[in-house]
Structure formats: C-alpha cells, structure tokens
Design a protein around this motif. Structure first.
Motif, PDB file in Angstrom:
ATOM      1  N   LEU A 104     112.172  68.037  85.218  1.00 48.63           N
ATOM      2  CA  LEU A 104     113.414  68.724  84.862  1.00 48.63           C
ATOM      3  C   LEU A 104     113.297  69.221  83.429  1.00 48.63           C
ATOM      4  N   HIS A 105     113.852  70.417  83.163  1.00 42.87           N
ATOM      5  CA  HIS A 105     113.710  71.019  81.839  1.00 42.87           C
ATOM      6  C   HIS A 105     115.053  71.538  81.331  1.00 42.87           C
ATOM      7  N   VAL A 106     115.276  71.333  80.025  1.00 36.49           N
ATOM      8  CA  VAL A 106     116.411  71.950  79.332  1.00 36.49           C
ATOM      9  C   VAL A 106     115.916  72.543  78.016  1.00 36.49           C
ATOM     10  N   THR A 107     116.189  73.840  77.788  1.00 36.06           N
ATOM     11  CA  THR A 107     115.987  74.430  76.472  1.00 36.06           C
ATOM     12  C   THR A 107     117.312  74.348  75.737  1.00 36.06           C
ATOM     13  N   LEU A 108     117.338  73.586  74.646  1.00 37.74           N
ATOM     14  CA  LEU A 108     118.598  73.395  73.936  1.00 37.74           C
ATOM     15  C   LEU A 108     118.921  74.578  73.026  1.00 37.74           C
ATOM     16  N   ARG A 109     117.941  75.005  72.204  1.00 36.63           N
ATOM     17  CA  ARG A 109     118.216  76.125  71.289  1.00 36.63           C
ATOM     18  C   ARG A 109     117.083  77.146  71.258  1.00 36.63           C
ATOM     19  N   LYS A 110     115.845  76.682  71.296  1.00 35.89           N
ATOM     20  CA  LYS A 110     114.732  77.625  71.180  1.00 35.89           C
ATOM     21  C   LYS A 110     113.461  77.014  71.762  1.00 35.89           C
ATOM     22  N   ALA A 111     112.580  77.870  72.224  1.00 37.12           N
ATOM     23  CA  ALA A 111     111.264  77.456  72.704  1.00 37.12           C
ATOM     24  C   ALA A 111     110.384  78.700  72.706  1.00 37.12           C
ATOM     25  N   TYR A 112     109.432  78.725  71.792  1.00 38.05           N
ATOM     26  CA  TYR A 112     108.633  79.927  71.593  1.00 38.05           C
ATOM     27  C   TYR A 112     107.178  79.741  72.018  1.00 38.05           C
ATOM     28  N   GLY A 113     106.600  80.791  72.562  1.00 33.51           N
ATOM     29  CA  GLY A 113     105.175  80.859  72.819  1.00 33.51           C
ATOM     30  C   GLY A 113     104.636  79.682  73.613  1.00 33.51           C
ATOM     31  N   PHE A 114     103.469  79.200  73.189  1.00 35.34           N
ATOM     32  CA  PHE A 114     102.819  78.089  73.883  1.00 35.34           C
ATOM     33  C   PHE A 114     103.651  76.817  73.777  1.00 35.34           C
ATOM     34  N   GLY A 115     104.490  76.760  72.727  1.00 32.94           N
ATOM     35  CA  GLY A 115     105.377  75.605  72.579  1.00 32.94           C
ATOM     36  C   GLY A 115     106.353  75.477  73.722  1.00 32.94           C
ATOM     37  N   PRO A 173     123.444  78.484  76.578  1.00 29.96           N
ATOM     38  CA  PRO A 173     123.639  79.905  76.290  1.00 29.96           C
ATOM     39  C   PRO A 173     123.312  80.183  74.820  1.00 29.96           C
ATOM     40  N   GLY A 174     122.622  81.310  74.595  1.00 32.67           N
ATOM     41  CA  GLY A 174     122.219  81.653  73.243  1.00 32.67           C
ATOM     42  C   GLY A 174     120.880  81.098  72.845  1.00 32.67           C
ATOM     43  N   ALA A 175     120.248  80.308  73.750  1.00 30.68           N
ATOM     44  CA  ALA A 175     118.910  79.799  73.444  1.00 30.68           C
ATOM     45  C   ALA A 175     117.960  80.964  73.238  1.00 30.68           C
ATOM     46  N   THR A 176     117.081  80.833  72.267  1.00 31.65           N
ATOM     47  CA  THR A 176     116.147  81.905  71.940  1.00 31.65           C
ATOM     48  C   THR A 176     114.749  81.540  72.395  1.00 31.65           C
ATOM     49  N   MET A 177     114.002  82.549  72.778  1.00 33.21           N
ATOM     50  CA  MET A 177     112.660  82.313  73.315  1.00 33.21           C
ATOM     51  C   MET A 177     111.857  83.595  73.186  1.00 33.21           C
ATOM     52  N   GLY A 178     110.584  83.487  73.488  1.00 34.64           N
ATOM     53  CA  GLY A 178     109.715  84.650  73.399  1.00 34.64           C
ATOM     54  C   GLY A 178     108.360  84.243  72.871  1.00 34.64           C
ATOM     55  N   ALA A 179     107.526  85.230  72.596  1.00 33.22           N
ATOM     56  CA  ALA A 179     106.191  84.928  72.086  1.00 33.22           C
ATOM     57  C   ALA A 179     106.264  84.311  70.697  1.00 33.22           C
ATOM     58  N   MET A 180     107.213  84.766  69.876  1.00 33.00           N
ATOM     59  CA  MET A 180     107.454  84.203  68.546  1.00 33.00           C
ATOM     60  C   MET A 180     108.869  84.582  68.140  1.00 33.00           C
ATOM     61  N   SER A 181     109.363  83.951  67.075  1.00 29.26           N
ATOM     62  CA  SER A 181     110.726  84.227  66.636  1.00 29.26           C
ATOM     63  C   SER A 181     110.843  85.653  66.120  1.00 29.26           C
ATOM     64  N   ALA A 182     112.080  86.160  66.088  1.00 25.42           N
ATOM     65  CA  ALA A 182     112.317  87.510  65.585  1.00 25.42           C
ATOM     66  C   ALA A 182     111.889  87.625  64.128  1.00 25.42           C
TER      67      ALA A 182
END
Length: 498
Positions: A387-398, A417-426
């Motif tokens: 089971l997985h929860v992204t609380l605020r952010k999770a980027y790239g391989f992390g 809601p509003g959690a950020t993700m992607g290859a790297m932060s903005a």
C-alpha cells in the motif's frame, strides 16, 4: 558378582552430571559476570522465554566443560515455540568446541524442520584456541543460512562476540545488542598481534561502531531490555514462511477513525519540516510501534506496527533528516527490511514524502545509485500486500523506490491533494534549464497540479483527505488480506540484488 545398578543409582548419576552442567563456570565466574550488570546464560533464557517452558538439548555435551559453552533447547515466546541457543561466557569464554558446534547446527536444523523461529544469544570468543577444525565446523552457519526467509532469525549480542560466533549475527534477520555488547571479526589481542593497533572492545565493535556500520540494527540498555525487544519483534511475525502473521483481537484501538491531527502534523508547505513519527503515532492502532534500525539510515523509518489489529511493516520517508532525501544507508536499510517483511507475508505500507535520492559527490561515492537500485528491486519484487501514500512529494527515483509506480503490484496507491511529483522539483528544473521567471512560474503551477493530473489518468487509485488516511489504508489492507486464500509458503526470489 557385581551387583547391577538400580534405577536410583542411575538417576542419581544423571542428576549429578546435570547439576555439574547447570553450574556453568562455577560460583566465582558467575558472580564476576553478574557484577558487571549482566544476566548469566541460563538467566537470559529464563527471562526471554515464557515461564517454565525451556527444554534443554545436549545438556551433557562437553563433559567437564559445562554444556561445551553453549546452552541450547526449545521453549515458548508469546505462547509460540522457538529454538534458541545462549553462549555461556563463564565456561571457556563461550568459545566454540566440537560438541557446541554440533549443538548450534542441531537447533538451526530443528528450527527449519519444525518451522519455528531461531534465537541466538551471543557472548563468546569464537572457535576455541587449539581446537583445530571440526568435521562439522562450518555447518552451523550453513544450517542457519538455510533458515533465511523460511523462519524468523534473531541475534542478541549481550557481551563481546568474536570470530565465527560473531558471524551468527549478520546472517540473522534482526540483530540487537546491549550497551555492553561488542561484535568484531577478531578481538583486541588478535588485532594488536596482527596489526599493531591497540584498541578496546568498545572502540572495536561496541554500539558506537556496530550501529553506524549497519552490522547491528538496534541497541537497548541492558540484557533485560534487549530480551524484551526480542519478544516484541517476534510478536509481529508468524512462526515461519509457511504461515501468515496473526492478527490481534478486535478492540477500540483497531476500529476505523478520522485523523484530524494529521492536518496539523503534515504542513501544506512542502518546505516545512515535520516528524514522520508523529504521523505513524496517529495512523496505527497504538503509538508503541517498533522501529528497526532507528540510528542508521535515518532518512527512512522502518517499523513494525498494527493497523486494525493486523501486523504490518512500514517504510516511511523522514522529512526531518536530509529533507527526506534517500541516501545509501537508508536505501540499504529499507531493502533488507522489505525483503524480511515480504518473506514472512507482512503487508508493507509506504509513506512517501521525499525530494528524491540524495544528490552530491559524497552521496555518489557512497554508492547511492546501487543502494537505491537494491531498494527498488526489493520493493518491486515483493509479492506481499503493498500500500502506498504520497503525503506531499515524491520525485524521480525517490518515488520509484517508495513503490510509486502505477500497477506495480500495489493493493492501493493514494496521495494527498496538492502532492507534487515528477522527474525533479520545479525549483531544481528551473535552475537546471536556466528558465526565466515566466517559465519558472509555469513549472511551479504544473507541479502543484501534478496530483490532479495523475489522478485523472489513474496514476493514483484516489486522492484522499489526510484525515481519511487510516480509514483508506485499513479498508485497502482488509481487502488485500482476502487474497490469502491459499496456504502460505516461502517467497521464491527472482531478482538478483544489485
């Protein structure tokens, strides 16, 4: 004509031989041992096991050397059978002789055959000087290695542990030591003779060395505290990989409930630090969850807990350390923990809040990519409920090592809601691409909308209100546990660990 012995004479002789063994190293050595604030080997066994359940094996092995320096047998912990061995430092410094080596082999063999945990209480000098090589000398470790992933194995280092005996600990799933414990390949005299280095037992392999190196997982103040933790650790596990973890009886702590506290604990500002331990305190049934390796790889928390009465394993980023960035030690710790949990069918809950793997030359020299790959391989190969929860952010391989890959065998994936993700932060992407103000603003806005875009494409099963975290996880867990419609069996490893 010589009178044949009667039963009384025979039993008196047996009693005399047993008493000689039970006396261990004798009153003086036992008193010296206890004066250091330590329990003797038999007292350790008595403290660890349920009262009156110990049944000794090989009592007479060793002849004049009481039990040949190691006491072995079976008993109950929390009402469940275990095999155990306790090195007796008062007898020939707990060193390993031929008979003692056979006893070590025998209890590992029986633990696997009977499908019950193996516990080793260590305080010994390794192979006995002048003893030579024994016909079965390596086989105690071979037998113990056969237990790996099949029955839970635990080592407690309660004094100096050297040489062959010390190798028992790193082969075990869980390793704990007392403040008086020390573990090393060879003790100070051998080190002095071999290298000229003059060093104490504590500086060679005490907690200050064994914990940062990862050789030992946990430390407790004294023998009693260590043994209490061994009982706690085993309480989360089944007897073997051929059974499932037992759930606790239902009570008020296991019921679903809203968690308004999480709104205060988890700041909406991604840059604001909070303690993930506070999240665990409110999500799980009780705040007395058990942390494994709290002083190593601190950017990730690995813990055993109960959710709705069901034992679970927890892998959670810790924003208080390195802003949650995953370094090599944290990834190595998590990889081992995930494999142990999966081996014994513990559901794994991933709580993600990290900006990725830890960057920088120092991190690269530590092998962060190899360690991260090992953690990723462990989690993606895990066949237990995930089971997985992204609380605020999770980027790239992390994000990938924290099991945030859609349709990678998870029972559920959630995000706030509003959690950020992607290859790297903005912010990082803006600097890397030398973006102007307008593009930077666009990147930041896209980042803030990432959770909604992902949810629109089923990247998450659901975006949840933080207050719903426990109820969402508990419902998913109960659903996932319904998959246990076949007999449990050991996990078949199909991945070569990086």
């Amino acid at each position: 004509m010589t009178k044949p012995p009667d039963w009384q004479e025979t039993l008196d002789d047996l009693d005399r031989r047993r008493r000689r063994t039970w006396a261990m190293g004798g009153p003086e050595r036992l008193a010296k041992h206890r004066d250091k604030g330590k329990l003797d080997a038999r007292a350790r066994i008595e403290y660890l096991l349920d009262a009156g359940t110990f049944r000794e094996l090989g009592t007479l092995v060793g002849g004049e050397a009481a039990a040949d320096g190691i006491i072995v047998g079976s008993g109950l912990i929390n009402g469940s059978p275990v095999m155990l061995g306790a090195e007796d430092f008062t007898t020939l410094a707990g060193s390993i002789g031929p008979g003692g080596n056979s006893k070590r082999y025998r209890i590992a063999e029986l633990a696997l055959r009977d499908k019950i945990p193996l516990v080793m209480l260590l305080e010994g000098a390794g192979f006995r000087p002048g003893g030579g090589h024994y016909g079965r000398s390596p086989t105690d470790l071979l037998a113990q290695a056969q237990c790996s992933g099949r029955v839970p194995t635990v080592a407690a280092v309660l004094g100096p542990s050297a040489g062959h005996g010390a190798l028992v600990a790193p082969v075990c799933d869980f390793r704990i030591m007392s403040e008086q414990g020390a573990i090393f390949t060879a003790g100070p005299p051998v080190v002095k003779e071999s290298t000229g280095e003059d060093i104490s037992k504590e500086d060679l392999g005490g907690p200050g060395v064994a914990l940062p190196s990862g050789v030992i997982h946990n430390v407790a103040e004294d023998d009693e505290a260590v043994l209490d933790d061994v009982r706690r650790y085993l309480s989360y596990f089944p007897s073997s990989a051929w059974s499932y973890p037992a759930s606790l009886p239902d009570d008020e702590t296991s019921a679903p409930r809203s968690l308004p506290e999480l709104i205060d604990i988890v700041s909406r500002d991604n840059r604001r630090v909070y303690d993930m331990r506070g999240v665990l305190d409110v999500i799980f049934d009780r705040p007395d969850w058990f942390e494994v390796q709290p002083r190593f790889g601190k950017a990730v928390i690995c813990a055993l807990a109960h959710l709705g009465g069901h034992p679970v394993a927890v892998v959670a980023n810790q924003p208080k350390v390195l802003a949650g960035s995953i370094d090599a030690d944290a990834a190595d710790k998590a990889a081992h923990f995930i494999m142990v949990a999966d081996s014994f069918h513990l559901p794994i809950l991933f709580l993600a809040d990290n900006p990725g793997m830890l960057p920088g030359s120092r991190s690269e020299r530590s092998g962060v990519l190899r360690a991260g790959a090992r953690m990723f391989a462990a989690q993606t190969a895990a066949s237990t409920v995930k089971l997985h929860v992204t609380l605020r952010k999770a980027y790239g391989f992390g994000s990938m090592v924290m099991s945030l890959l859609s349709f990678d065998g998870q029972g559920a994936t959630f995000a706030y809601p509003g959690a950020t993700m992607g290859a790297m932060s903005a912010a990082a992407l803006s600097k890397a691409s030398h973006a102007g103000e307008d593009l930077t603003a666009q990147l930041r806005d896209a980042e803030l909308q990432a959770s909604y875009r992902s949810a629109e494409h089923m990247g998450f099963d659901e975006l949840i209100d933080p207050r719903e975290t426990r109820d969402a996880l508990l419902a998913a867990l109960r659903r996932g546990l319904s998959s246990r419609q076949a007999a449990a069996e050991p996990v078949s490893r199909t991945v070569i660990m990086p």
